[in-house]
Motif scaffolding. Structure first.
Motif, PDB file in Angstrom:
ATOM      1  N   ARG A 210       0.859  -1.188   0.000  1.00  0.00           N
ATOM      2  CA  ARG A 210       0.000   0.000   0.000  1.00  0.00           C
ATOM      3  C   ARG A 210       0.893   1.236   0.000  1.00  0.00           C
ATOM      4  O   ARG A 210       2.120   1.130   0.065  1.00  0.00           O
ATOM      5  CB  ARG A 210      -0.928   0.011   1.233  1.00  0.00           C
TER       6      ARG A 210
ATOM      7  N   ASP B  30      -0.066  -0.596   4.713  1.00  0.00           N
ATOM      8  CA  ASP B  30      -0.275  -2.031   4.911  1.00  0.00           C
ATOM      9  C   ASP B  30       0.001  -2.426   6.361  1.00  0.00           C
ATOM     10  O   ASP B  30       0.086  -3.617   6.671  1.00  0.00           O
ATOM     11  CB  ASP B  30       0.615  -2.831   3.959  1.00  0.00           C
TER      12      ASP B  30
ATOM     13  N   ARG C  94      -4.493  -3.078  -5.749  1.00  0.00           N
ATOM     14  CA  ARG C  94      -4.496  -1.737  -5.195  1.00  0.00           C
ATOM     15  C   ARG C  94      -5.350  -0.822  -6.062  1.00  0.00           C
ATOM     16  O   ARG C  94      -5.359  -0.947  -7.289  1.00  0.00           O
ATOM     17  CB  ARG C  94      -3.060  -1.190  -5.107  1.00  0.00           C
TER      18      ARG C  94
ATOM     19  N   GLU D 116      -5.067   4.821  -4.465  1.00  0.00           N
ATOM     20  CA  GLU D 116      -3.958   4.546  -3.559  1.00  0.00           C
ATOM     21  C   GLU D 116      -2.602   4.731  -4.229  1.00  0.00           C
ATOM     22  O   GLU D 116      -1.688   5.287  -3.647  1.00  0.00           O
ATOM     23  CB  GLU D 116      -4.048   3.116  -3.024  1.00  0.00           C
TER      24      GLU D 116
END
Length: 480
Positions: free
Chosen positions: A151, A172, A446, A450
């Motif tokens: 992330r 994350d 994702r 993001e």
């Protein structure tokens, strides 16, 4: 100035005590410290400061350069400006613009002053080497591109005593420890259950304190990832944390159950209850804490405020003593801090902020000055301070060694830079495995919000060969 400090209840491990937050007039050499804003010609003007609402400073400074995250289209970028290049900055001034998502944090290497780390919504951490004299054209190629998070990456921090050890915290919920000598993550801290808001090291870097959206304050041994202490702050929300030098105490800023801004002081070896809790005011902006271990002064600056309060930290109750307040009508989005060896000791400057004023596109230097009549070097306000030489190599620290920072004197008004040279790793790896876990395995998809539409898959891209390793290229890599 005094009416902002209201009465509140100070919690204690031995009970609670009702006390007033009015200033205690005690003897202190820093009683009359004042803030001095640089003249307009010594500010940086015309900078399109980012409008990102992420709770970071978007600014980093050392003795040679000022770096500011900017508003840009088509990916994230930041400016790197030599400190002597003050005044108005042209709209076409060269940028560092290799990220494919918004830049969320930037930090200068404390030992190599032309090396800066950045992290971004594109899930990458990148290391940039700024040429002598600054940029002459846009820089798009980083010397290291590090992919291990699944992330966006919101925080980066350099280890305070070890060269080329970098920490990154992602959305994350993981903290990765990177050894830049080999260009790989070597440890993973996986004890958080929500987004990590802040990271802070103790003096020798043997402990890491974190705050998290799960309303917990943690003290972690970073090499093992073991949580040594944990506080569940159910009645209030902690946002920022800072170690208070060698006092074995932590200070957090946050919001109380009544939605007022507050600070809390903690014993790092017992987080069961704060030593004190103190309400500051009823404003809503995040409180950024800055601690100067040399003068034992704490600075509190609110995001969206124009004020900077400062206090003196003591070893006995009430522990935190109010000194003064710097006031300005211009709200601050973030603040950069000059390292101690970059201060003007001839002017008795003990701290310097670089204040981001978004609406004006302005960066204002603010010097905190101890008024002294003598023009000689003031040894009582300039003790030996951490310098520009690392105390450990990455291998020494990873093997379990701890060592205090190498100290230097400011008597010569030291402006010297480190002699270290950043070296690009010479070998490539085919996977990203930390603590026996393949970080690239079972990576969830994702969203475009993001990481951006064209962000790469997670992997590690090293400076030599410029090859990105990912799951998609693993079979091809085996044949190389």
């Amino acid at each position: 100035m005094r009416d902002l400090h209201k009465s509140s209840v100070l919690g204690s491990k031995h009970g609670s005590l009702q006390m007033s937050w009015r200033p205690q007039y005690r003897s202190s050499k820093f009683r009359n410290v004042y803030g001095k804003v640089a003249s307009r010609e010594h500010c940086f003007d015309g900078i399109p400061i980012t409008k990102n609402v992420h709770d970071n400073h978007f600014c980093a400074v050392n003795t040679r350069f000022l770096a500011i995250v900017t508003e840009s289209a088509g990916g994230g970028s930041f400016l790197v400006i030599p400190l002597e290049r003050t005044g108005r900055i042209e709209p076409n001034y060269p940028k560092v613009c290799g990220h494919q998502g918004n830049v969320l944090d930037i930090k200068w290497n404390p030992f190599i002053e032309n090396v800066i780390a950045s992290c971004s919504e594109d899930a990458s951490v990148r290391i940039w080497e700024i040429p002598e004299g600054g940029l002459k054209k846009n820089m798009t190629e980083a010397v290291l591109e590090l992919y291990g998070h699944s992330r966006r990456v919101g925080l980066v921090e350099w280890h305070p005593t070890t060269n080329n050890i970098l920490f990154s915290a992602g959305y994350d919920y993981k903290v990765l420890i990177w050894n830049l000598d080999i260009g790989e993550p070597v440890k993973m801290i996986d004890c958080h259950t929500d987004v990590i808001l802040c990271m802070s090291f103790n003096t020798d870097g043997s402990l890491l304190a974190t705050t998290c959206k799960d309303k917990k304050l943690r003290v972690v041994e970073p090499r093992s990832g073991r949580v040594l202490q944990e506080a569940s702050c159910k009645n209030h929300r902690v946002n920022r944390v800072v170690f208070l030098g060698s006092t074995k105490r932590l200070l957090t800023t946050g919001v109380s159950r009544w939605n007022t801004r507050q600070i809390a002081l903690w014993d790092q070896e017992d987080l069961s209850m704060p030593l004190i809790e103190e309400e500051i005011d009823g404003l809503s902006g995040l409180l950024f804490p800055f601690y100067d271990a040399d003068t034992h002064m704490l600075y509190l600056a609110g995001k969206g405020d124009g004020n900077i309060r400062y206090y003196e930290i003591g070893s006995e109750k009430p522990y935190v003593s109010y000194l003064m307040e710097f006031r300005s009508p211009a709200p601050q989005k973030g603040l950069g801090v000059m390292p101690k060896h970059g201060l003007d000791v001839s002017a008795c400057e003990v701290f310097r902020f670089y204040k981001l004023v978004t609406l004006k596109g302005l960066i204002e230097p603010i010097s905190m000055i101890v008024p002294r009549r003598s023009e000689t070097y003031q040894e009582d306000i300039y003790p030996m301070t951490p310098g520009t030489e690392p105390a450990l190599t990455p291998d020494e620290w990873l093997s379990g060694m701890n060592r205090d920072p190498i100290l230097m004197s400011l008597k010569e008004g030291s402006k010297k830079t480190s002699k270290l040279v950043f070296k690009t790793p010479a070998r490539e790896k085919k996977s990203v495995v930390v603590n026996g876990i393949d970080l690239l395995e079972n990576v969830p998809p994702r969203t475009e919000n993001e990481v951006g539409q064209h962000s790469p898959r997670p992997g590690v891209e090293l400076g030599v060969g410029r090859r990105e390793w990912s799951l998609a290229t693993a079979q091809e890599a085996t044949a190389l």
